[in-house]
Design an enzyme around this catalytic site. Structure first.
Site, mmCIF file in Angstrom:
data_model
loop_
_atom_site.group_PDB
_atom_site.id
_atom_site.type_symbol
_atom_site.label_atom_id
_atom_site.label_comp_id
_atom_site.label_asym_id
_atom_site.label_seq_id
_atom_site.Cartn_x
_atom_site.Cartn_y
_atom_site.Cartn_z
ATOM 1 N N PHE A 9 0.815 -1.206 0.000
ATOM 2 C CA PHE A 9 0.000 0.000 0.000
ATOM 3 C C PHE A 9 0.860 1.272 0.000
ATOM 4 C CE2 PHE A 9 -2.834 -3.334 1.209
ATOM 5 C CZ PHE A 9 -4.032 -2.992 0.600
ATOM 6 N N GLU A 10 1.504 1.585 1.108
ATOM 7 C CA GLU A 10 2.246 2.838 1.162
ATOM 8 C C GLU A 10 3.514 2.649 1.974
ATOM 9 O OE1 GLU A 10 0.667 7.292 1.426
ATOM 10 O OE2 GLU A 10 0.679 6.327 3.398
ATOM 11 N N GLN A 11 4.614 2.461 1.280
ATOM 12 C CA GLN A 11 5.903 2.391 1.956
ATOM 13 C C GLN A 11 6.852 3.399 1.324
ATOM 14 O OE1 GLN A 11 8.784 -0.693 1.097
ATOM 15 N NE2 GLN A 11 7.262 -1.874 -0.039
#
Length: 538
Positions: free
Chosen positions: A367-369
């Site tokens: 998702f969001e790294q």
């Protein structure tokens, strides 16, 4: 003509789509979950290529948050109809199981540099779409067709339908024009017209070691299509010792002086396990049209490591050390990409000559790294950075990573013990192969709570070694020698038929406390090394 060493686009440049416009050549390649989407390279001579744009660069065009590894942008097709550039692509949201969520879109631009339009949704019936501009002005949309009832594979042939650019939708009847050969898994279609024939070039056999380019033709665009006398014009499937393996998924281009070339993907395996750490790369082969109006690859169908091209290649930049700095005015260097998100301001910024990563989810998140990295384009290299990071506990970590996907990475981090004492920690997914359990061996080294830390890595073929240095001190080894060959398609969680990218190296930062802890990186260096044991580059 000069002999040039393949590949022409080394290191994770798969599924090439090539066009010529006057004296200019352009190749578009897949980027999968890496953002921005699609790489377009430019050349004047087929030998020397420069990355000019990644056109899918805003949220309205592409948002891959949640896309699994090796999903995202598959097999773009770049064409020009005499007025504008057209780019067709798939955003794959899921690929496992009988159902595959493969959304197909078209964007267009007056120039290769853009501006590129918002996407026009086409369908989700399959993937690897292309757009063919016929002589009568009609445009045809071609993609592989999925049928979830088929077992064990859902590949159901190549589907053709007219696309109306005024209505921006598919019109008229759909027709399955080609079912492929016994090699199966037919995909990657491209149509051409020459001497009254429609030629259909497809990819078959999956994208591993049975891969191939299949050619067929018909007098009518709707078929029936007859197979090439050789069936497969490019393949290494029956030649396991050929230096270019996994050869397939190609496209055809003519030069101004009448020569013909085929570009195709290929892999260069190393180690006894035949692992392609550089992923699927773009190679080129000289071809010719024979008296029977069929296209043949010179010395084919097995692809050649060397090919005659109109110019020699200048490899000076390829073998030069790249030292990346982070000046705000220059922006992030085009070699770098990040994962999935169209909102890069949430994961990094450039300030005061530093790259500042904003701690988000753990490494490997879909998702969001906060991970900014460049392709590994050499079998051996050195990488180095300096990080300023003050974590308060073990849930905040930042550092240097060699990364393939959530199942395969090596990561030297600055973090902290539960009591707040800062330490170095190596995270390695080595022990989790092939089950993907993501269990990390604990290799830690206490360091002072203040001060910058130099983090470095050497890769020599399959051997990876980490190093570190505190301010004012000499560089020291940390941890064991790891097996860098795991950073490959063959070990990518789904192995060769389901992992499609390549190894990256770069910087990352996580804060799973949710406090958005920042890590500042002074610079990043990537230094290619000619390893005498490497049979490809020496």
């Amino acid at each position: 003509m000069p002999r040039v060493l393949n590949p022409i686009l080394p290191g994770f440049n798969a599924d090439p789509s090539i066009i010529r416009l006057g004296d200019d050549y352009y190749i578009a390649t897949s980027t999968f979950e890496w953002y921005p989407g699609v790489q377009i390279h430019h050349s004047k001579d087929l030998a020397n290529w420069e990355l000019v744009i990644r056109p899918l660069s805003r949220k309205s065009q592409l948002d891959m948050r949640g896309n699994p590894d090796s999903c995202g942008v598959w097999a773009p097709c770049l064409t020009h109809d005499g007025e504008k550039f057209w780019l067709v692509y798939t955003d794959v949201k899921r690929k496992d199981g009988s159902f595959k969520d493969t959304h197909n879109y078209i964007v267009y631009a007056p120039k290769i540099e853009g501006p590129w339009s918002d996407p026009i949704y086409i369908n989700s019936s399959g993937f690897d779409p292309s757009l063919f501009h016929d002589e009568d002005g009609k445009k045809w949309f071609i993609n592989m067709l999925q049928d979830h009832r088929r077992r064990p594979r859902s590949f159901a042939g190549i589907r053709l339908q007219e696309w109306d650019p005024k209505q921006e939708k598919l019109v008229g009847p759909m027709k399955t024009i080609f079912h492929g050969t016994e090699l199966d898994l037919v995909e990657g279609p491209h149509l051409y017209k020459r001497n009254g024939y429609y030629y259909l070039l497809t990819a078959e056999g999956g994208t591993a070691y049975e891969h191939a380019c299949t050619l067929a033709r018909s007098r009518d665009i709707l078929g029936p299509y007859e197979l090439h006398p050789q069936k497969y014009i490019v393949t290494s499937k029956d030649h396991p010792l050929a230096p270019l393996q996994r050869a397939g998924h190609g496209d055809i281009v003519d030069t101004p002086d009448g020569k013909t070339y085929v570009v195709h993907l290929a892999g260069r395996p190393t180690t006894q396990f035949r692992r392609c750490v550089l992923g699927r790369e773009t190679a080129i082969q000289e071809a010719y049209w024979d008296k029977d109006d069929w296209l043949y690859v010179k010395n084919g169908p097995v692809p050649s490591l060397y090919v005659d091209l109109p110019a020699s290649r200048d490899d000076t930049a390829y073998w030069s050390e790249q030292r990346y700095t982070f000046n705000t005015s220059d922006g992030l260097h085009k070699d770098f990409q990040w994962l999935r998100t169209p909102e890069p301001e949430r994961i990094f910024n450039l300030a005061d000559g530093k790259l500042e990563l904003i701690g988000r989810e753990a490494i490997g998140s879909w998702f969001e790294q906060a991970l900014v990295a460049r392709r590994q384009t050499h079998f051996s290299y050195d990488a180095e950075t300096v990080v300023d990071f003050s974590p308060i506990d073990e849930r905040q970590f930042a550092g240097l990573t060699a990364y393939y996907c959530r199942y395969n990475f090596f990561y030297l981090t600055v973090t902290a013990h539960a009591d707040g004492q800062r330490e170095l920690l190596i995270m390695s997914s080595e022990a989790s192969w092939p089950e993907g359990r993501l269990t990390f061996p604990i290799i830690s080294q206490a360091i002072p709570n203040e001060g910058k830390v130099k983090l470095a890595m050497t890769i020599r073929g399959k051997k990876l070694q980490f190093f570190y240095a505190l301010e004012g001190e000499e560089q020291k080894e940390i941890g064991k020698v790891f097996d860098a060959s795991l950073l490959c398609d063959e070990c990518g969680g789904h192995q060769a038929h389901g992992s499609f990218t390549g190894a990256f190296v770069g910087m990352a930062c996580s804060d799973i406390d949710g406090q958005e802890k920042r890590a500042k990186f002074d610079y990043f260096t990537y230094k290619p090394v000619k390893d005498e044991s490497d049979r490809y580059e020496v």
